[in-house]
Design an enzyme around this catalytic site. Sequence first.
Site, short mmCIF file in Angstrom:
data_model
loop_
_atom_site.label_atom_id
_atom_site.label_comp_id
_atom_site.label_asym_id
_atom_site.label_seq_id
_atom_site.Cartn_x
_atom_site.Cartn_y
_atom_site.Cartn_z
N ASP A 74 0.81 -1.22 0.00
CA ASP A 74 0.00 0.00 0.00
C ASP A 74 0.85 1.27 0.00
O ASP A 74 1.99 1.29 0.46
CB ASP A 74 -0.89 0.02 1.25
CG ASP A 74 -2.06 -0.94 1.15
OD1 ASP A 74 -2.01 -1.86 0.30
OD2 ASP A 74 -3.02 -0.79 1.93
N HIS A 125 -6.19 3.04 -4.23
CA HIS A 125 -6.11 3.34 -2.79
C HIS A 125 -6.41 4.82 -2.55
O HIS A 125 -5.86 5.41 -1.62
CB HIS A 125 -4.72 2.95 -2.29
CG HIS A 125 -4.60 2.80 -0.80
ND1 HIS A 125 -5.57 2.22 -0.01
CD2 HIS A 125 -3.60 3.15 0.06
CE1 HIS A 125 -5.18 2.22 1.25
NE2 HIS A 125 -3.98 2.79 1.32
N HIS A 129 -5.31 9.62 -0.06
CA HIS A 129 -5.27 8.82 1.16
C HIS A 129 -6.01 9.51 2.33
O HIS A 129 -5.50 9.58 3.46
CB HIS A 129 -3.81 8.54 1.56
CG HIS A 129 -3.64 7.28 2.36
ND1 HIS A 129 -3.72 7.25 3.74
CD2 HIS A 129 -3.41 6.01 1.98
CE1 HIS A 129 -3.52 6.02 4.16
NE2 HIS A 129 -3.33 5.24 3.12
N HIS A 219 3.60 -2.12 3.30
CA HIS A 219 3.62 -0.77 2.70
C HIS A 219 4.94 -0.53 1.98
O HIS A 219 6.00 -0.76 2.55
CB HIS A 219 3.43 0.29 3.79
CG HIS A 219 2.08 0.25 4.44
ND1 HIS A 219 1.73 -0.69 5.38
CD2 HIS A 219 0.98 1.03 4.25
CE1 HIS A 219 0.47 -0.48 5.77
NE2 HIS A 219 -0.01 0.54 5.10
ZN LIG Z 1 -2.81 3.26 2.95
#
Ligand SMILES: [Zn+2]
Length: 250
Positions: A74, A125, A129, A219
């Site tokens: 991510d 995503h 964010h 991540h």
């Molecule tokens: Zn995220």
Amino acid sequence: MTLLTVGACGAPLVGSGDAGPASPASSTPAAVPSPSAAPEPAPVLSPAKPVPRAVDDPVYELPSTDKLVALTLDDGPDPTHTPAVLALLRKYGIRATFFLVGENAADQPGLVREIAAEGHHLANHTWTHPDLRRLSEAQVRDELARTSDVLQAAAGKPPTWFRAPGGDWSPVALRTSSDLGMRPMGWSVDPRDWARPGTSLITDRVLKAVRPGSIVLNHDGGGDRSQTIAALRAYLPVLIDDGYGFTAPR
Ligand SMILES: [Zn+2]
């Protein structure tokens, strides 16, 4: 030899079961006209009132009893950390899903194309964010649609998966992502690598929690991800030695 595994199923991985688009016509035999029967009322479906689209709940695990894991990354792409992750995935023949932040993707178009060219899935995503629960429906749609447009330009096809930042789903986000042709993916294994707890802790958390069908959250963007990369370097060969394969679900 390759451990690359194609997504196991084209059908929804986890359905909401009772909300599926079951057609009354498929569960009822065709009506046989009977001269003695009273006229039936007209069908209840009105063309002026579309049937609401079923909205899926997030998928948290793969429906697999085999040693199969979905690795998800991510908050990228990041010009420093994403190439390091790609090199590791290439080394082990692993296909992963990258939940990209739209504004990062717009800054790094070459890197986005490289992720796609190596066979990984580009997933949505959001653009900035945000906490989607605090946004209006129009703002949510803008966050998702702009990101899908950038990913489609890079990969030649629209993303099919969406993940809410922080896993903070909202009914509006679920409905909007469904409208835009995406399904929601959560996760079942979270080593909290974003908090940089140390490589060994990230590694241990993953190895203790993984089981067949796990969706692992890591991540590659949003900060210094060198601990995450060191953890991937440590835990990927352990899982492979233990017989695990990796998939990017379709
Ligand atoms: Zn995220």
